[in-house]
Design a protein around this motif. Sequence first.
Motif, PDB file in Angstrom:
ATOM      1  N   ALA B  69      11.841   5.284   3.336  1.00  0.00           N
ATOM      2  CA  ALA B  69      10.652   5.969   3.400  1.00  0.00           C
ATOM      3  C   ALA B  69       9.410   5.060   3.678  1.00  0.00           C
ATOM      4  O   ALA B  69       8.408   5.952   3.478  1.00  0.00           O
ATOM      5  CB  ALA B  69      10.671   6.766   1.907  1.00  0.00           C
ATOM      6  N   ASN B  71       6.509   3.570   5.983  1.00  0.00           N
ATOM      7  CA  ASN B  71       6.058   3.889   7.063  1.00  0.00           C
ATOM      8  C   ASN B  71       5.136   2.798   7.598  1.00  0.00           C
ATOM      9  O   ASN B  71       4.359   2.676   8.587  1.00  0.00           O
ATOM     10  CB  ASN B  71       5.250   5.226   7.115  1.00  0.00           C
ATOM     11  N   GLY B  72       5.144   1.571   6.824  1.00  0.00           N
ATOM     12  CA  GLY B  72       4.501   0.502   7.044  1.00  0.00           C
ATOM     13  C   GLY B  72       2.996   0.458   6.845  1.00  0.00           C
ATOM     14  O   GLY B  72       2.145  -0.158   7.769  1.00  0.00           O
ATOM     15  N   THR B  74       1.388  -0.792   4.502  1.00  0.00           N
ATOM     16  CA  THR B  74       0.728  -2.064   4.011  1.00  0.00           C
ATOM     17  C   THR B  74       0.091  -1.878   2.759  1.00  0.00           C
ATOM     18  O   THR B  74      -0.500  -2.716   2.247  1.00  0.00           O
ATOM     19  CB  THR B  74      -0.139  -2.831   4.950  1.00  0.00           C
ATOM     20  N   CYS B  76       1.446  -1.899  -0.206  1.00  0.00           N
ATOM     21  CA  CYS B  76       2.326  -2.748  -1.234  1.00  0.00           C
ATOM     22  C   CYS B  76       1.672  -4.219  -0.993  1.00  0.00           C
ATOM     23  O   CYS B  76       1.464  -4.873  -1.834  1.00  0.00           O
ATOM     24  CB  CYS B  76       3.637  -2.740  -0.996  1.00  0.00           C
ATOM     25  N   HIS B 107       9.987  -5.602   6.358  1.00  0.00           N
ATOM     26  CA  HIS B 107       9.315  -5.630   5.212  1.00  0.00           C
ATOM     27  C   HIS B 107       9.840  -6.852   4.580  1.00  0.00           C
ATOM     28  O   HIS B 107      10.779  -6.970   4.167  1.00  0.00           O
ATOM     29  CB  HIS B 107       9.639  -4.434   4.452  1.00  0.00           C
ATOM     30  N   PRO B 125       2.700   4.727  -1.237  1.00  0.00           N
ATOM     31  CA  PRO B 125       2.604   6.135  -1.372  1.00  0.00           C
ATOM     32  C   PRO B 125       3.760   7.146  -1.212  1.00  0.00           C
ATOM     33  O   PRO B 125       3.877   8.214  -1.417  1.00  0.00           O
ATOM     34  CB  PRO B 125       1.586   6.321  -0.087  1.00  0.00           C
TER      35      PRO B 125
HETATM   36  S1  SF4 Z   1       3.434   0.614   0.622  1.00  0.00           S
HETATM   37 FE1  SF4 Z   1       4.932  -0.744   1.817  1.00  0.00          FE
HETATM   38  S2  SF4 Z   1       6.818  -0.102   1.363  1.00  0.00           S
HETATM   39 FE2  SF4 Z   1       5.511   1.580   0.941  1.00  0.00          FE
HETATM   40  S3  SF4 Z   1       5.344   2.636   2.723  1.00  0.00           S
HETATM   41 FE3  SF4 Z   1       3.492   1.320   2.857  1.00  0.00          FE
HETATM   42  S4  SF4 Z   1       4.352  -0.544   3.752  1.00  0.00           S
HETATM   43 FE4  SF4 Z   1       6.070   0.718   3.224  1.00  0.00          FE
END
Ligand code: SF4
Lengths: 363, 162, 372
Positions: B69, B71-72, B74, B76, B107, B125
């Motif tokens: 899930a 989507n990049g 960022t 996290c 990732h 998210p």
């Molecule tokens: S927070 Fe991190 S793991 Fe979650 S969607 Fe964004 S990049 Fe991906």
Amino acid sequence: MNAIYDFSILTGGIHEWLSGLMSPTAVMITEMVIIGTLLIVFVALMGLVLVLAERKVAAFFQLRLGPNRVGPWGSLQTLADFLKLLTKELITTKSADKFLYNLAPFIVMLTPFLALGVIPFAPGLQIMDMNIGVFFITAVSSMGVLGILIGGWASNNKYSLIGGMRSAAMVVSYELSVTLAIMTMVIMTESLSLSEIVASQSDGWWIIKGHIPALIAFLLYLTASTAETNRGPFDLAEAESELTAGFHTEYGGIKFAFFFLSEFVNMLVVASIATILFFGGWMPFHLPFEWAVGFNHIMDFIPGIVWGFGKVTFVIFLMMWFRWTFPRLRIDQILNLEWKYLLPMNLVNFLLMALIALSGFYL
Amino acid sequence: MSTIIAYFKGIGQGLNTLWTGMKVTGYYFFHARKEIITMQYPDNRDTLKIPERFRGRVVMLHDQNNEHACNGCTMCEMACPNGSIKIITDKILNPETGKVVRIIDKHIYHFSMCTLCNLCVQACPSNALAMDNSYENSVYDRSELTFVLNQPGSKIRDNVKD
Amino acid sequence: MQAELISKDGTQEYFVNMGPQHPSTHGVLRLVLTLDGEIIQRVEPHIGYVHRSIEKMAEFDTYKQIIHLTDRMDYLSAHMNNEAVALLVENALQIEVSDRVKVIRTIMSELTRLASHQLWWGVMGMDMGAITTFLYAFRDREMINDIMEETTGARLTMNYNTPGGVMFDLHPSFQKQVKEFIKIFKTKLPEYDELLSGNIIFTERTKGIGKLSLADAISFGVTGPSGRASGFACDVRKTNPYSAYDRVNFNEILLVEGDAYARYKARIFEMWESISIIDQLIDNIPEGAIMAPMKAIVKLPKGEFYQRVETARGELGVFVVSDGNKTPYRVKFRSPGFSNLSVLDHISRGHKIADLVAIMSTLDLVIPDIDR
Ligand code: SF4
Ligand code: SF4
């Protein structure tokens, strides 16, 4: 006494067989060598067994399983540890007094060896039946502290020095109580020879025959001798939470093992003496009554060696129980305990015992 | 006289307190079979119960189609206090809509720097991340502690919004 | 210099380095002892061996991230440390957290306090030479750790609080487990008394040792059970109630002796109080949200903020200067361990080495808390 379990038949046989082969001098030398070797093997074995026993007992007190990986039930753990200690490099610290530093472990180890020499473990299983056995043991056992003191001083480490000093102060005073407690019993036994002391209890152990003074003497002896072997709650000389490892902080490898083992062999010696003086050594449990003849007879069928070691084990277990329950005392409290409690009580007890002996009140 | 009585009373009381302590340890000694609390760790792996919330290590959830899930976005990476996450994104052209979209390329997760604080999992998210229950994570080389969380060949699930 | 050291009777002072690697400093604390024989003349703590500059690091972290650093200060009161920062942010932003969160936090705090005191008790026994207590304490602490693990996912560094609430809801079995633990622990706690508190060797070794007067406790800022053992009413839970402490009944443990035994007793009594607090709360945890609505990026208004909580060791204060950004301008932790350590020299002079160990134990120092 039941003769089937007497070891002197075996030892006498060997002696006669050797005498037929060579001259008396050679026989003596051969026997000495054999006995010496056996003693070393015995001490090493007992050391291993006792260390394992201590670890297991401690574990059970502490809700753990203890060693259980090497060998069945962890029985080879101490052997493995011993081998590890043997193979470790012998280190002498740079600023240590080399000669004394290396001498100390041997002195410490020598003491229990000497003491074991006069202890009868079973009928006939005694290296030398001295007529002053008790006296010899008390004399010899005070040598151990010399090793600790030397070790503590020669390491040139401040913790070691404090440990050594504590040990000296402590052992010197507790020696008094140990000796007095022993003497209290000697009044009853009327002999200083350990084998005769054992023989005098063939109709009942002194702890039963000797009334309350014997019981008090036993408690005093147990306390004082625990202190003398430097075991908890009197392990001030080591006191790992205060002095890291006390007098043997700077020792490693087999030298450390000597210190370590000597504690356990000393415990064996102390427990043996307690057994001999209070629980009749290898004597079976006898009731001093007319009607108990049958019971006494059944007891005779259990070999003396089982009785001997069984009682030693019991006393050792008591000492382990103390160690794994009580907090450690402080140095001044330890000396207080000796001079204000144990010694006066011992003296009074001594008098009481003398009175009892004079009045012939014992069974 | 009273001092003598006090002396012996003191001894008696002292011995009594010692005996009280010995009774406690003695009880445990003679009931060791019942009371032993230690576990035989490597032997009991099969029966070991790890709570499902246990924070072992950060993983990215993939379904059976090898889809995740993430989507990049960022989030996290920004939430992590230790900089243990690095997102490498890529841009591809969506053939259907004709738009350029951002997708995750790698990732990267440095387990060696992670304090297992769970902030990244909370920050995501689209709930792409989770904590697994692994507990035997020691390796011989530090480089083995760097993971790429999105599995090779995986792609983003369709219904995840940008 | 040399001449000064030699006293009139020709003896010399004796310096011993206790630590940084020493079994009873419980971490990397170094004490330089000046001894006269076995009697302590001076104790000079040298700290900083585990200094990780948490305060400086906090200046580069957002408020959510700072919390996980506080886990690593006084790791035995991780939850209370977390709570301090979380409360600070909530108060600064005037966010009202739900009752559920308040109660959860209180229960967790008390569980952590229990766990900390249990560990302390075991270690105390070990310092005094009774190694067995250590294992008994761990047996009981294990139950708390398991409860923590189920709900928070970690056993020690839990990072369970966030500004605005807590990270997860309680585990469904939480109430049952806590009740079970309380039931078991109520039977185990008397054992603590039987093994140590009553033991004549232990009482002899701690009574009258390391006496700390009320005036000294106040002037050195000794807080927590150590301060309360000297009669210093410093329980933040009473003086400035936070979370759900204003709705539970509990006694502030105040003793007057101020010696090592009083400090010991204060902690044992406090365990009973913690049990009673948990007892009162566990059956009526109100429903509610576990997170108050928060902005994704927490920014504190410009200004200075202070929040204090009662950890297992004493009063933890968090002071934050904010310049309105998402990271603080300056953070300062008033850690209880540091102040408690400062009194060590004062109260251990004239005692013996063995007493120093006892005194240190009863001060219950956690070295990472001192060094931060
Ligand atoms: S927070 Fe991190 S793991 Fe979650 S969607 Fe964004 S990049 Fe991906
Ligand atoms: S768990 Fe915490 S430290 Fe680990 S990657 Fe996530 S945010 Fe970073």
